[in-house]
Design an enzyme around this catalytic site. Sequence first.
Site, PDB file in Angstrom:
ATOM      1  N   SER A  31      -9.284   0.236   3.195  1.00  0.00           N
ATOM      2  CA  SER A  31      -8.521   1.110   2.339  1.00  0.00           C
ATOM      3  C   SER A  31      -7.332   0.435   1.663  1.00  0.00           C
ATOM      4  CB  SER A  31      -8.017   2.305   3.153  1.00  0.00           C
ATOM      5  OG  SER A  31      -7.123   1.884   4.181  1.00  0.00           O
ATOM      6  N   LYS A  67       0.843  -1.199   0.000  1.00  0.00           N
ATOM      7  CA  LYS A  67       0.000   0.000   0.000  1.00  0.00           C
ATOM      8  C   LYS A  67       0.881   1.254   0.000  1.00  0.00           C
ATOM      9  CE  LYS A  67      -3.864   1.401   3.046  1.00  0.00           C
ATOM     10  NZ  LYS A  67      -4.557   1.006   4.296  1.00  0.00           N
ATOM     11  N   SER A 100      -9.436  -1.953   7.388  1.00  0.00           N
ATOM     12  CA  SER A 100      -8.816  -1.696   6.088  1.00  0.00           C
ATOM     13  C   SER A 100      -7.937  -2.805   5.538  1.00  0.00           C
ATOM     14  CB  SER A 100      -8.005  -0.397   6.147  1.00  0.00           C
ATOM     15  OG  SER A 100      -8.864   0.713   6.151  1.00  0.00           O
TER      16      SER A 100
END
Lengths: 468, 85
Positions: A161, A86, A185
């Site tokens: 996320s 990420k 997330s």
Amino acid sequence: MSLSQARYEPLSQSLADVSQALRIGDVTSESLTKMALDKAASLQPKLNAFIEIWGENALEQARACDRELSAGSWRGPLHGVPLAHKDCFEHVGRAMTVGSQATPHMLPNRNATVIERLNQAGAVDIGALNLSEMVAGPTGQNPYFGDCCNALDTARISGGSSSGSAVAVASGVVFGSLGSDTGGSIRLPAAMNGLIGLKPTYGRVSRTGCFPRAFSLDCVGPLARSAQDCAYILQAVAGQDSRDPSTLAASVPDYVGGLDWMADGSRVAVLDVSAITDCDAQIDSAFADFASRAESCFGSIVTVASSDLSACYVMGDIISKVEAATLHGQWMRANPDHYSLAVYSRTEPGLHVAAVRYLESLTVRAKLLKAWLDGPMANADVLLCPTVPVPVPSRLEADMEKAGRVFDIVSNITRLTRPFNYLGVPVLTMPMGRDSAGMPMGVQLIGRPLGEGRLLSMAHVLSSFSRK
Amino acid sequence: MTAVNEDASRVSLLDNVRIAIEGTAECLHGIVSRASTAEVAKEVVRLNNEVRNGAAGRIGPFDQPLDFFGALLSGADLTNEGRQS
């Protein structure tokens, strides 16, 4: 069949298998990394999993790994294995976007601790993965870098996320990925893409150099295609960090070696979540089947309940909003238009709630954790409940940029994940079946603090059982 | 309180918070609300009431946020030590 024969597709192998292939020379890190880069590039127009693909740098890392292996030096199971993470982890000299236009793209002069540890373990990092803007948002929607699409159906949300993390792993580009989890997330995108995702205990993994949503809740953890693959990654990154004072002074067990025994004798219970949400009928049905399978493996399962789940949810929510507003207030003042409506709207209440409510949430946290351990977990080592109460929504259904929708969408999707960020306990999500549209549904395994080894072992056993 | 009065009281609370947010967002925080202030007020009231109720009766004079770290360690899963909890 020899690994070098034509049908061998290294990217679809498990991390354990490809690690072995690398070690014995059936495949080189350079060729494996080239395959991963080619696949990342070819899928990018369809899935949008990457913010940036680091071609030449990744190949240089891979060649260095190959040279070390040729010289007889093997760093461990991640040596030469392509991963990607990420875009919220600092890498020296690389711009970090956090999926946002609001901050000047930061140019870090250090590596995040977890990135440093993966580098030391010999992992190859092939790029920065897409994510929800400012690590905030459960859908994978990103108005600045484009939505990351579900790996199984591009019309549906990826979950967020850590959207790119899940999609890059599920689509077979990389063998594993790190995400961060403040309210779900890691678990939400893992569940929506049919993966294992582990939110470790608060303080188990360093967050130094990981862009925060809420420092009291954030956890860094792996997403991968198997519990074993998750164990390899967690093994490399877990443990105290002198740069992160919130890391726990607790030794790191042998997660990989414990896969075969750490769940032995575990007492499993079902967590009744009916007081905080209604689950879709397909979720309920798949969960009942999964609980039966767990009962076959681990013995009689009882149902337990907690009257504190709703309080845990809202206390996690207020901590998240206030801590986010503390950081973002300055940028919201300077560049309000650089935020999406959804993220701005979700952060705004954090400026207005009373400070005493925030401090109440932090002050009662130890008592609520103790009540949790003495209550629903008093006679259980692991609790089970669904990860997401609804089937994977379409991107249209979950569009948070439509006025007046953001609070309900976030609440509906995170209802079963956020309470455990507040409690700080480890939670693993694993697949429990497919819905009528063929989309994956996830189940959470909720452990005691620092019980990651038991959760990974249990997921390992239950995955094997499901395949029989 | 009757149901009608409860509704009226809630509307009044939401209105008051909305007005307060409209009046203070800029002067206290330097921001202009981009969301509907009614939506923000609803969220602030929800968070306020649910946290206040959840914490009621639970806070003692010696409690502090750092107790949480001790609670995590003391409640740790003993399987890490090769024993069952």
